[in-house]
Design an enzyme around this catalytic site. Structure first.
Site, PDB file in Angstrom:
ATOM      1  N   SER A  10      -8.048  75.300  43.397  1.00 22.66           N
ATOM      2  CA  SER A  10      -9.274  76.077  43.278  1.00 22.66           C
ATOM      3  C   SER A  10      -9.551  76.407  41.808  1.00 22.66           C
ATOM      4  CB  SER A  10      -9.154  77.332  44.145  1.00 22.66           C
ATOM      5  OG  SER A  10     -10.408  77.881  44.412  1.00 22.66           O
TER       6      SER A  10
ATOM      7  N   HIS B 137      -9.210  75.726  52.923  1.00 19.25           N
ATOM      8  CA  HIS B 137      -9.196  75.822  51.459  1.00 19.25           C
ATOM      9  C   HIS B 137      -7.794  76.133  50.928  1.00 19.25           C
ATOM     10  CE1 HIS B 137     -10.625  76.409  47.432  1.00 19.25           C
ATOM     11  NE2 HIS B 137     -10.273  77.687  47.423  1.00 19.25           N
TER      12      HIS B 137
END
Length: 253
Positions: A85, A232
């Site tokens: 990320s 994620h």
């Protein structure tokens, strides 16, 4: 300099550095780091304004790339990188700005694009926790739950809570003021021709097919793979699949 934790500190010509995502810390990656330390030294950092690393009013990807470059130069001439990320964006900027410092790059569930979502609700939720009433992490998770934060996110955020000091190990003010930079990606006209794997979660939409031209424009040798049942936070949701995929990629020619 960034705070970091080392696994298997034996001398290695090419260590592996891991850069976590927004609101994370080196603690989130201890399991993966321990698993991969059988093949090399693994260095897991706390990014600036996170964990035990220094706080700063500035939080740009150029800043974060320079932070990582300092760690690399301390440990050798080049390194492999895993970035998740926000950490993945920082690792991409590092490879584009300092190509000689990076050998292989694994980018976990992020693309070099600007995202439209906002994390201000999470920052507001953390700020609203009455830390004076917290004697254990579960006290904080209950307060976050009362604000509608889902259980997985509660537990993730509370890994950055220092219960003894009754303080978040996050510079919430700096992260909030720099959120536009964190969600974006700097305009860089260079390319990096090293080996890079974009590994995404099958249940995540962070790396969409329409982003691939942009990715390949910056990283012509980009490869793509998915962990089908992960979202994620793919390294936490499918640690075995993540570790096996990372191992195969990092040991490739």
């Amino acid at each position: 300099m960034l705070h970091y934790v080392t696994y298997n500190a034996a001398k290695n010509p090419c260590p592996l550095i891991v850069a976590h995502g927004l609101f994370g810390s080196s603690r989130n990656w201890s399991q993966i780091a321990k698993q991969l330390s059988d093949i090399r030294e693994v260095i897991v950092v706390d990014m600036r304004n996170h964990g035990q690393s220094p706080w700063s009013t500035s939080h740009s990807y150029e800043d974060m790339a320079d932070d990582l470059a300092e760690i690399i130069e301390l440990h050798g001439e080049s390194t492999d990188l895993i970035g998740h990320s926000m950490g993945g964006k920082a690792a991409m900027v590092l490879s584009l700005r300092y190509p000689h410092l990076v050998r292989r790059l694994l980018v976990a569930d992020i693309a070099p694009v600007t995202y439209g979502h906002d994390h201000s609700l999470l920052i507001a939720a953390m700020r609203s926790v009455e830390l004076s009433h917290v004697s254990k992490r579960s006290d904080a998770t209950l307060q976050l739950a009362a604000q509608g934060i889902e259980i997985g996110v509660q537990n993730f955020l509370c890994q950055s809570l220092d219960v003894a000091q009754k303080a978040w190990q996050l510079n919430l003010a700096a992260l909030e003021s720099n959120m536009g930079k964190i969600l974006s990606f700097p305009e860089i006209s260079r390319q990096w021709h090293g080996s890079v794997l974009f590994l995404s979660g099958g249940a995540s939409d962070y790396v969409r097919p329409e982003y691939r031209p942009r990715i390949r424009n910056l990283f012509p040798r980009a490869q793509f793979a998915k962990l089908r049942h992960a979202g994620h936070w793919l390294h936490a949701e499918d640690p075995k699949g993540f570790e096996q995929t990372a191992r195969m990629f990092l040991q490739g020619e």
